[in-house]
Scaffold this active site. Sequence first.
Site, PDB file in Angstrom:
ATOM      1  N   HIS A 129       3.543   7.393  -7.977  1.00  0.00           N
ATOM      2  CA  HIS A 129       4.451   7.185  -9.117  1.00  0.00           C
ATOM      3  C   HIS A 129       5.765   6.579  -8.613  1.00  0.00           C
ATOM      4  O   HIS A 129       6.287   5.618  -9.190  1.00  0.00           O
ATOM      5  CB  HIS A 129       4.687   8.531  -9.825  1.00  0.00           C
ATOM      6  CG  HIS A 129       5.736   8.519 -10.898  1.00  0.00           C
ATOM      7  ND1 HIS A 129       5.424   8.464 -12.242  1.00  0.00           N
ATOM      8  CD2 HIS A 129       7.091   8.555 -10.827  1.00  0.00           C
ATOM      9  CE1 HIS A 129       6.556   8.471 -12.945  1.00  0.00           C
ATOM     10  NE2 HIS A 129       7.588   8.527 -12.113  1.00  0.00           N
ATOM     11  N   GLU A 130       6.283   7.104  -7.511  1.00  0.00           N
ATOM     12  CA  GLU A 130       7.528   6.564  -6.934  1.00  0.00           C
ATOM     13  C   GLU A 130       7.336   5.133  -6.445  1.00  0.00           C
ATOM     14  O   GLU A 130       8.173   4.264  -6.690  1.00  0.00           O
ATOM     15  CB  GLU A 130       8.006   7.459  -5.783  1.00  0.00           C
ATOM     16  CG  GLU A 130       8.466   8.835  -6.217  1.00  0.00           C
ATOM     17  CD  GLU A 130       9.449   8.782  -7.356  1.00  0.00           C
ATOM     18  OE1 GLU A 130      10.379   7.964  -7.315  1.00  0.00           O
ATOM     19  OE2 GLU A 130       9.282   9.532  -8.329  1.00  0.00           O
ATOM     20  N   HIS A 133       7.431   2.670  -9.231  1.00  0.00           N
ATOM     21  CA  HIS A 133       8.774   2.288  -9.702  1.00  0.00           C
ATOM     22  C   HIS A 133       9.273   1.087  -8.887  1.00  0.00           C
ATOM     23  O   HIS A 133       9.889   0.171  -9.433  1.00  0.00           O
ATOM     24  CB  HIS A 133       9.773   3.438  -9.500  1.00  0.00           C
ATOM     25  CG  HIS A 133       9.796   4.451 -10.613  1.00  0.00           C
ATOM     26  ND1 HIS A 133       9.975   4.126 -11.942  1.00  0.00           N
ATOM     27  CD2 HIS A 133       9.698   5.806 -10.582  1.00  0.00           C
ATOM     28  CE1 HIS A 133       9.972   5.229 -12.669  1.00  0.00           C
ATOM     29  NE2 HIS A 133       9.799   6.259 -11.873  1.00  0.00           N
ATOM     30  N   GLU A 185       9.210   4.940 -17.035  1.00  0.00           N
ATOM     31  CA  GLU A 185       8.486   6.133 -16.581  1.00  0.00           C
ATOM     32  C   GLU A 185       7.003   6.040 -16.942  1.00  0.00           C
ATOM     33  O   GLU A 185       6.135   6.375 -16.143  1.00  0.00           O
ATOM     34  CB  GLU A 185       9.097   7.409 -17.176  1.00  0.00           C
ATOM     35  CG  GLU A 185      10.444   7.798 -16.591  1.00  0.00           C
ATOM     36  CD  GLU A 185      10.421   7.993 -15.081  1.00  0.00           C
ATOM     37  OE1 GLU A 185       9.333   8.115 -14.483  1.00  0.00           O
ATOM     38  OE2 GLU A 185      11.503   8.000 -14.484  1.00  0.00           O
TER      39      GLU A 185
HETATM   40 ZN   LIG Z   1       9.631   8.261 -12.415  1.00  0.00          ZN
END
Ligand SMILES: [Zn+2]
Length: 264
Positions: A129-130, A133, A185
């Site tokens: 997830h990071e 980004h 997100e």
């Molecule tokens: Zn996030």
Amino acid sequence: MSRLFIFILPFCFFGCSHAPETGRSQFIVMSTSQEKQLGQEAFVEILKEEKTVTSGPKYEMVQRVGERVALSASRLYPDAVKGYKWKFVLINDKDEVNAWALPGGKCAVYTGILPVTKSEDALAIVMAHEVAHVIARHGAERSSQSMVAGIIAGVAMSEMNATDRAIVLGAYGIGVSLPFSRAQETEADQLGLYIAADAGYDPRQAIPLWKRMAKAGSKAPAEFMSTHPSSKTRIQQIRGWLPKATMYYDNAVAHDAALKKTRQ
Ligand SMILES: [Zn+2]
């Protein structure tokens, strides 16, 4: 109106691009090399203040997951991570339920998140997830919006440049300001799920993971809580991406099994 028009129009000639996978339109005025440079500087600065873990099973787990996630990120989104030199550090801070990744491939996990992730699969989902980004350039996108907001508010460009680094840090969820937007997100959840699954981690673990993260509630920082869709929406979205993620996962598992067989 005229002022806004003058600034926005020239930026849009250079600044409009699209996020990988989702194709969402983005407004980014920062170059990838500028972004990488800021990421590298920020990484050095942050680590001056932190104590890292450099051996033991937790450290090894973070290295193992990081390597696999980085490999899959390069396989699925090669253009987005060109020239990246990945590094994954484990920061010793049991009160910090957090993780982050910076442009250029420097990433960190805090020991405080491990009791929430519990399993290696879930840790991979958080780390992916990071990484997502970064791949989707969310920090640069947030910074670009702030720069334009600053210009519109009458802040001189020279002053804005002096705060670039802080803006980028904040934009990547480190520090207090500028949490990612909800759209960002959601995008990181989707790309991250595919990356983790391609790396051989079970994407179905995302559902119990984000439920646990929601429970961690006030302990979790802005990056994981404030702008995320509600737990219910998030889980519905994940269910929608699971068929594609499961395909990646099944392929990865089959590939690993074939590899093991040839080595026997
Ligand atoms: Zn996030």
